[in-house]
Motif scaffolding. Structure first.
Motif, mmCIF file in Angstrom:
data_model
loop_
_atom_site.group_PDB
_atom_site.id
_atom_site.type_symbol
_atom_site.label_atom_id
_atom_site.label_comp_id
_atom_site.label_asym_id
_atom_site.label_seq_id
_atom_site.Cartn_x
_atom_site.Cartn_y
_atom_site.Cartn_z
ATOM 1 N N PHE A 174 1.113 -1.219 0.078
ATOM 2 C CA PHE A 174 0.236 -0.120 0.022
ATOM 3 C C PHE A 174 1.204 1.534 -0.223
ATOM 4 O O PHE A 174 0.830 2.254 -0.940
ATOM 5 N N ASP A 175 1.284 0.988 1.059
ATOM 6 C CA ASP A 175 2.889 2.652 1.039
ATOM 7 C C ASP A 175 3.396 2.256 -0.245
ATOM 8 O O ASP A 175 3.795 3.917 -1.006
ATOM 9 N N ARG A 176 3.918 1.529 -1.197
ATOM 10 C CA ARG A 176 4.718 1.882 -2.298
ATOM 11 C C ARG A 176 2.984 2.235 -3.586
ATOM 12 O O ARG A 176 3.451 3.118 -4.544
ATOM 13 N N PHE A 177 2.239 1.726 -3.267
ATOM 14 C CA PHE A 177 1.456 2.123 -4.345
ATOM 15 C C PHE A 177 0.586 3.158 -4.315
ATOM 16 O O PHE A 177 1.315 4.088 -4.858
ATOM 17 N N LEU A 178 0.736 4.305 -3.157
ATOM 18 C CA LEU A 178 0.295 5.144 -2.494
ATOM 19 C C LEU A 178 1.968 6.105 -2.930
ATOM 20 O O LEU A 178 1.150 6.998 -3.581
ATOM 21 N N ALA A 179 2.942 6.378 -2.684
ATOM 22 C CA ALA A 179 3.741 6.992 -3.138
ATOM 23 C C ALA A 179 4.212 6.956 -4.186
ATOM 24 O O ALA A 179 3.595 8.397 -4.706
ATOM 25 N N GLN A 180 3.862 6.313 -5.090
ATOM 26 C CA GLN A 180 4.244 6.031 -6.784
ATOM 27 C C GLN A 180 3.057 7.428 -7.269
ATOM 28 O O GLN A 180 2.878 7.973 -8.200
ATOM 29 N N HIS A 181 1.730 6.395 -7.071
ATOM 30 C CA HIS A 181 0.423 7.359 -7.826
ATOM 31 C C HIS A 181 0.792 9.182 -7.891
ATOM 32 O O HIS A 181 -0.151 9.617 -8.475
#
Length: 349
Positions: free
Chosen positions: A182-189
């Motif tokens: 979730f952290d990777r998804f949020l940061a990248q988007h």
């Protein structure tokens, strides 16, 4: 006889009054006349907000001084100039208000999602923080391709800033900040959306884009500063990540010096003995980014730290304070200058 003498005295008295009135009028005109400042004095005003002469204790670059050449010394300035200055101040205030609102909105989301997860929050912050420098470089390359940009210092400094933020990101990854999907998804988007917003903002108003980046860097500084004060003793007992030791104490520190435009090269050499030292230097890096972003809000104000010597600090040589004619501020300004240059050529044909 007395009548003639009285008339003569009256005539001289009237002449004296007239001469006094003329002298008073000339004095008023003299007092109201202010000769225009020389180009050298105006250039020195411009130098006062140059990034290369900022000191450590100077945490402000006044945005309103970004166009010193527009401030006429004459008190009787034209109404158009006064209205333009007022409009510009209003635009600056509006830009900064929008930037602060956007930054505070993101902070509210991060506070809600990462209240007790510091490393994950830092990972998101560093993923976002490096995006503006990619955006700046993209637009600057476009200007260069169109022949609208002729200064390499901005490209060098912004790349060095992105290089610094990338190593911050690598440090957070080594500490486990990117463990959750979730952290990777949020940061990248968020980073993708932030990139296009910054590109659009930088094309229209570089000053606004730089101030927005300053707001982000300022929040990063405050976040790391609070973390160090709260977890300092614990961090001193933990080892430093290998990537941090290599970056801060490695052999080639050219890019490390390059993004610190308020310092002379080789003036800052961190010592990394534990995790506390790592976060202390990351915090100090964010402070250097803030200084550079503040200075960038004055167009043409940025110079690579490697492009001058120690004697050049203080701006005695005015050549570095003059913006090249090929430079432009935003797409609108670039189009105006391109049309202005091409118009005489058409008339000659």
């Amino acid at each position: 006889m007395m009548t003639t003498l009285s008339q003569t005295v009256s005539v001289f008295s009237n002449k004296a009054i007239n001469l006094k009135s003329v002298a008073s009028f000339n004095t008023v005109k003299t007092l109201r006349f202010n000769p225009p400042s020389s180009p050298r004095s105006l250039s020195r005003k411009f130098c006062r907000v140059q990034a290369t002469i900022l000191q450590d204790e100077e945490e402000k670059v006044v945005v309103e001084e970004s166009s010193p050449l527009k401030n006429f010394p004459n008190d009787d300035e034209p109404p158009e100039t006064g209205s333009a200055t007022a409009l510009e101040k209003w635009v600056i205030k509006f830009e900064q208000s929008v930037n602060i609102l956007l930054t505070e909105s993101v902070i509210i989301v991060l506070d809600a999602l990462y209240r007790d997860r510091d490393y994950a929050r830092f990972f998101v912050l560093e993923t976002i923080a490096r995006v503006p420098y990619f955006a700046f470089i993209s637009v600057l390359h476009m200007y260069e391709s169109f022949g609208w940009w002729r200064r390499a210092d901005y490209l060098k400094v912004h790349f060095a800033e992105s290089w610094n933020e990338m190593h911050h990101l690598l440090i957070m990854e080594e500490l486990g900040g990117n463990a959750w999907w979730f952290d990777r998804f949020l940061a990248q988007h968020i980073a993708v959306a932030y990139y296009f917003v910054t590109v659009f903002m930088y094309v229209i108003s570089p000053r606004m884009a730089y101030h927005f980046s300053e707001c982000v860097e300022s929040h990063a500084f405050e976040t790391y500063d609070k973390f160090i004060k709260a977890q300092g003793e614990k961090l001193k007992k933990m080892p430093a990540p290998a990537v941090a030791i290599k970056y801060y104490t490695g052999g080639d520190l050219y890019l490390f010096d390059e993004f610190q435009t308020a310092r002379l090269p080789n003036s800052r050499r961190p010592k990394i003995e534990n995790l506390y030292d790592v976060f202390l230097n990351i915090r100090d890096d964010e402070a250097e980014h803030c200084k550079t972003m503040k200075a960038c809000q004055t167009h043409g104000n940025l110079r690579s730290p490697h492009s001058y010597s120690e004697d050049d600090f203080g701006c005695e040589d005015e050549s570095g304070c003059i913006v090249a004619q090929a430079d432009c501020e935003g797409i609108v300004d670039c189009i105006k200058k391109a049309v202005a240059v091409s118009t005489p050529r058409v008339k000659q044909n």
